[in-house]
Scaffold this motif. Structure first.
Motif, PDB file in Angstrom:
ATOM      1  N   THR A   1       0.848  -1.182   0.000  1.00  0.00           N
ATOM      2  CA  THR A   1       0.000   0.000   0.000  1.00  0.00           C
ATOM      3  C   THR A   1       0.885   1.235   0.000  1.00  0.00           C
ATOM      4  O   THR A   1       1.878   1.299   0.725  1.00  0.00           O
ATOM      5  CB  THR A   1      -0.914   0.043   1.248  1.00  0.00           C
ATOM      6  OG1 THR A   1      -1.638  -1.180   1.347  1.00  0.00           O
ATOM      7  CG2 THR A   1      -1.890   1.208   1.161  1.00  0.00           C
ATOM      8  N   ALA A   2       0.545   2.213  -0.831  1.00  0.00           N
ATOM      9  CA  ALA A   2       1.320   3.453  -0.879  1.00  0.00           C
ATOM     10  C   ALA A   2       0.379   4.626  -1.117  1.00  0.00           C
ATOM     11  O   ALA A   2      -0.628   4.499  -1.817  1.00  0.00           O
ATOM     12  CB  ALA A   2       2.374   3.391  -1.984  1.00  0.00           C
ATOM     13  N   VAL A   3       0.715   5.769  -0.520  1.00  0.00           N
ATOM     14  CA  VAL A   3      -0.083   6.979  -0.709  1.00  0.00           C
ATOM     15  C   VAL A   3       0.847   8.153  -0.984  1.00  0.00           C
ATOM     16  O   VAL A   3       1.996   8.169  -0.565  1.00  0.00           O
ATOM     17  CB  VAL A   3      -0.971   7.309   0.522  1.00  0.00           C
ATOM     18  CG1 VAL A   3      -1.883   6.152   0.849  1.00  0.00           C
ATOM     19  CG2 VAL A   3      -0.125   7.678   1.734  1.00  0.00           C
ATOM     20  N   MET A   4       0.299   9.144  -1.695  1.00  0.00           N
ATOM     21  CA  MET A   4       0.971  10.423  -1.864  1.00  0.00           C
ATOM     22  C   MET A   4      -0.028  11.525  -1.529  1.00  0.00           C
ATOM     23  O   MET A   4      -1.210  11.420  -1.866  1.00  0.00           O
ATOM     24  CB  MET A   4       1.484  10.617  -3.290  1.00  0.00           C
ATOM     25  CG  MET A   4       2.738   9.837  -3.608  1.00  0.00           C
ATOM     26  SD  MET A   4       3.602  10.433  -5.112  1.00  0.00           S
ATOM     27  CE  MET A   4       2.337  10.225  -6.362  1.00  0.00           C
ATOM     28  N   VAL A   5       0.459  12.562  -0.870  1.00  0.00           N
ATOM     29  CA  VAL A   5      -0.377  13.723  -0.569  1.00  0.00           C
ATOM     30  C   VAL A   5       0.389  14.979  -0.958  1.00  0.00           C
ATOM     31  O   VAL A   5       1.631  14.987  -0.988  1.00  0.00           O
ATOM     32  CB  VAL A   5      -0.756  13.792   0.929  1.00  0.00           C
ATOM     33  CG1 VAL A   5      -1.588  12.583   1.336  1.00  0.00           C
ATOM     34  CG2 VAL A   5       0.481  13.908   1.819  1.00  0.00           C
ATOM     35  N   GLU A   6      -0.368  16.028  -1.257  1.00  0.00           N
ATOM     36  CA  GLU A   6       0.242  17.335  -1.518  1.00  0.00           C
ATOM     37  C   GLU A   6      -0.406  18.365  -0.618  1.00  0.00           C
ATOM     38  O   GLU A   6      -1.631  18.486  -0.574  1.00  0.00           O
ATOM     39  CB  GLU A   6       0.077  17.756  -2.977  1.00  0.00           C
ATOM     40  CG  GLU A   6       0.717  19.125  -3.257  1.00  0.00           C
ATOM     41  CD  GLU A   6       0.459  19.636  -4.675  1.00  0.00           C
ATOM     42  OE1 GLU A   6       0.794  20.817  -4.931  1.00  0.00           O
ATOM     43  OE2 GLU A   6      -0.083  18.880  -5.490  1.00  0.00           O
ATOM     44  N   VAL A   7       0.431  19.105   0.120  1.00  0.00           N
ATOM     45  CA  VAL A   7      -0.031  20.201   0.966  1.00  0.00           C
ATOM     46  C   VAL A   7       0.764  21.435   0.577  1.00  0.00           C
ATOM     47  O   VAL A   7       1.995  21.369   0.447  1.00  0.00           O
ATOM     48  CB  VAL A   7       0.163  19.890   2.464  1.00  0.00           C
ATOM     49  CG1 VAL A   7      -0.456  21.005   3.311  1.00  0.00           C
ATOM     50  CG2 VAL A   7      -0.461  18.543   2.834  1.00  0.00           C
ATOM     51  N   ASN A   8       0.074  22.552   0.382  1.00  0.00           N
ATOM     52  CA  ASN A   8       0.727  23.776  -0.084  1.00  0.00           C
ATOM     53  C   ASN A   8       0.812  24.841   1.007  1.00  0.00           C
ATOM     54  O   ASN A   8      -0.011  24.871   1.923  1.00  0.00           O
ATOM     55  CB  ASN A   8      -0.026  24.358  -1.290  1.00  0.00           C
ATOM     56  CG  ASN A   8      -0.086  23.402  -2.456  1.00  0.00           C
ATOM     57  OD1 ASN A   8      -1.145  23.145  -3.003  1.00  0.00           O
ATOM     58  ND2 ASN A   8       1.056  22.843  -2.840  1.00  0.00           N
ATOM     59  N   CYS A   9       1.821  25.701   0.893  1.00  0.00           N
ATOM     60  CA  CYS A   9       2.006  26.838   1.786  1.00  0.00           C
ATOM     61  C   CYS A   9       2.529  28.001   0.943  1.00  0.00           C
ATOM     62  O   CYS A   9       2.627  27.898  -0.276  1.00  0.00           O
ATOM     63  CB  CYS A   9       2.950  26.495   2.935  1.00  0.00           C
ATOM     64  SG  CYS A   9       4.579  25.915   2.409  1.00  0.00           S
ATOM     65  N   GLU A  10       2.878  29.099   1.604  1.00  0.00           N
ATOM     66  CA  GLU A  10       3.283  30.291   0.865  1.00  0.00           C
ATOM     67  C   GLU A  10       4.764  30.305   0.498  1.00  0.00           C
ATOM     68  O   GLU A  10       5.144  30.798  -0.568  1.00  0.00           O
ATOM     69  CB  GLU A  10       2.967  31.553   1.686  1.00  0.00           C
ATOM     70  CG  GLU A  10       1.480  31.777   1.918  1.00  0.00           C
ATOM     71  CD  GLU A  10       1.236  33.024   2.749  1.00  0.00           C
ATOM     72  OE1 GLU A  10       1.874  34.064   2.470  1.00  0.00           O
ATOM     73  OE2 GLU A  10       0.414  32.968   3.688  1.00  0.00           O
ATOM     74  N   THR A  11       5.620  29.779   1.375  1.00  0.00           N
ATOM     75  CA  THR A  11       7.073  29.880   1.150  1.00  0.00           C
ATOM     76  C   THR A  11       7.764  28.538   1.354  1.00  0.00           C
ATOM     77  O   THR A  11       7.284  27.681   2.100  1.00  0.00           O
ATOM     78  CB  THR A  11       7.717  30.896   2.120  1.00  0.00           C
ATOM     79  OG1 THR A  11       7.597  30.410   3.463  1.00  0.00           O
ATOM     80  CG2 THR A  11       7.036  32.263   2.016  1.00  0.00           C
ATOM     81  N   ASP A  12       8.905  28.398   0.706  1.00  0.00           N
ATOM     82  CA  ASP A  12       9.708  27.185   0.860  1.00  0.00           C
ATOM     83  C   ASP A  12      10.285  27.089   2.269  1.00  0.00           C
ATOM     84  O   ASP A  12      10.540  25.999   2.773  1.00  0.00           O
ATOM     85  CB  ASP A  12      10.836  27.176  -0.176  1.00  0.00           C
ATOM     86  CG  ASP A  12      11.609  25.867  -0.174  1.00  0.00           C
ATOM     87  OD1 ASP A  12      10.984  24.819  -0.396  1.00  0.00           O
ATOM     88  OD2 ASP A  12      12.825  25.892   0.068  1.00  0.00           O
ATOM     89  N   PHE A  13      10.471  28.231   2.923  1.00  0.00           N
ATOM     90  CA  PHE A  13      10.988  28.257   4.294  1.00  0.00           C
ATOM     91  C   PHE A  13      10.049  27.489   5.227  1.00  0.00           C
ATOM     92  O   PHE A  13      10.494  26.673   6.043  1.00  0.00           O
ATOM     93  CB  PHE A  13      11.153  29.706   4.765  1.00  0.00           C
ATOM     94  CG  PHE A  13      11.616  29.832   6.187  1.00  0.00           C
ATOM     95  CD1 PHE A  13      12.938  29.622   6.528  1.00  0.00           C
ATOM     96  CD2 PHE A  13      10.713  30.153   7.192  1.00  0.00           C
ATOM     97  CE1 PHE A  13      13.371  29.734   7.852  1.00  0.00           C
ATOM     98  CE2 PHE A  13      11.130  30.266   8.507  1.00  0.00           C
ATOM     99  CZ  PHE A  13      12.464  30.054   8.837  1.00  0.00           C
ATOM    100  N   VAL A  14       8.745  27.735   5.121  1.00  0.00           N
ATOM    101  CA  VAL A  14       7.770  27.034   5.954  1.00  0.00           C
ATOM    102  C   VAL A  14       7.671  25.563   5.550  1.00  0.00           C
ATOM    103  O   VAL A  14       7.483  24.684   6.394  1.00  0.00           O
ATOM    104  CB  VAL A  14       6.389  27.725   5.886  1.00  0.00           C
ATOM    105  CG1 VAL A  14       5.268  26.789   6.348  1.00  0.00           C
ATOM    106  CG2 VAL A  14       6.391  28.969   6.759  1.00  0.00           C
ATOM    107  N   ALA A  15       7.820  25.268   4.260  1.00  0.00           N
ATOM    108  CA  ALA A  15       7.769  23.878   3.806  1.00  0.00           C
ATOM    109  C   ALA A  15       8.849  23.027   4.466  1.00  0.00           C
ATOM    110  O   ALA A  15       8.677  21.817   4.631  1.00  0.00           O
ATOM    111  CB  ALA A  15       7.920  23.816   2.283  1.00  0.00           C
TER     112      ALA A  15
END
Length: 317
Positions: free
Chosen positions: A104-118
């Motif tokens: 079993t495998a999953v992928m998710v995408e979550v977005n933010c404003e800056t790469d610093f917070v990522a």
């Protein structure tokens, strides 16, 4: 003589007062030490600041359970207020999270404003929780025997999932409150296979995860899952490495379909995976590369952080 006796009496009263004060000091010291230990435990358990934990303990007379409940309630309230203020700000950065356990495998995408917070561990914990909830949900739905199943979830559905205590919608709001950036739960995908198949995976631009959980999750900007079946049981190919290479091809060449082994290649413009020049050996097509390895590609999923999708709005608060 009277002066000597008065002097002695004064001395004794002074010593007695000193002993009393010393006794009170030691008692108070023990009390403060106990309070500090309780404060440290609450801080470690909840992750909130020392100031807020101290305020909570004082408010509830050192009742740790009530203090913890109050802290969560305040964090949710403050997070929601912050999230409301930040709505509308662009979220073009973020992470793809890839979690694989067995077949079993999953992928998710979550977005933010800056790469610093990522790159912040709190943001990575949010992505991890989204992946774990998706994994749990797809497993609860079961799967057909001797086959594979694949599914996609929009951000709105992910936000309704629950962790042990909160919905992901609340967790997202609290993370926004802590990090001060607008965020978006964009999407998730999952794949489950039967025992005669395997899932190749690859993460490009991977970040070093520093999370307390032992979950096998990786983060990056591009991710892929490739559903494969062995066609030759006597093959000695390393399926883990082979799966990683196929996933790398999917990320790099961005095919639109699997195609068939009979497809003739159209060169660099080819969008069918099996007819594309193999990324790591361009003199061969993917189909030609796979033949001696005794492996068949059935399907794949590719995520690119920030790419436009049919439901680009994702899950907003």
């Amino acid at each position: 003589m009277w002066r000597s006796m008065a002097s002695l009496s004064g001395f004794l009263r002074s010593k007695l007062f000193s002993w009393q004060q010393t006794g009170l000091f030691h008692s108070g010291f023990r009390l403060l030490a106990a309070d500090k230990e309780l404060l440290v435990k609450l801080r470690k358990k909840t992750g909130y600041s020392f100031i807020n934990c101290k305020k909570a303990l004082e408010k509830f007379s050192n009742d740790a359970k009530q203090a913890e409940t109050w802290l969560h309630e305040q964090a949710q309230k403050e997070g929601w207020n912050k999230a409301t203020k930040l709505q509308g700000r662009k979220t073009t950065e973020g992470l793809v999270g890839l979690l694989q356990e067995g077949n079993t495998a999953v992928m998710v995408e979550v977005n933010c404003e800056t790469d610093f917070v990522a790159r912040n561990v709190k943001f990575q914990q949010l992505v991890q929780q989204a992946a774990l909830c998706t994994l749990k949900q797809c497993r609860s739905g079961g799967q057909q025997q001797a086959s594979y199943s694949k599914g996609f979830l929009p951000g709105e559905e992910i936000l309704q999932m629950k962790t042990d205590e909160l919905t992901l919608k609340d967790v997202l709001a609290m993370t926004i409150g802590k990090l001060g950036e607008n965020m978006l739960m964009k999407r998730a995908a999952w794949v489950m296979t039967s025992s005669d198949m395997f899932i190749g995976s690859y993460m490009h631009g991977a970040l070093q995860a520093d999370l307390p959980s032992s979950a096998n999750i990786s983060f990056g900007k591009y991710g892929s899952l490739v559903v494969c079946r062995r066609t030759d049981e006597n093959s000695t190919s390393n399926i883990t490495e082979l799966g990683r290479r196929l996933g790398q091809h999917v990320v790099g060449m961005n095919p639109l379909s699997v195609g068939t082994i009979e497809d003739e290649s159209e060169g660099d413009a080819e969008t069918r995976m099996l007819a594309q020049p193999f990324l790591l050996e361009p003199s061969l097509t993917v189909g030609q590369y796979l033949q001696p390895h005794g492996v068949q590609v059935l399907d794949f999923v590719r995520f690119e952080c920030g790419e436009e999708t049919q439901s680009s709005e994702g899950g907003r608060l």
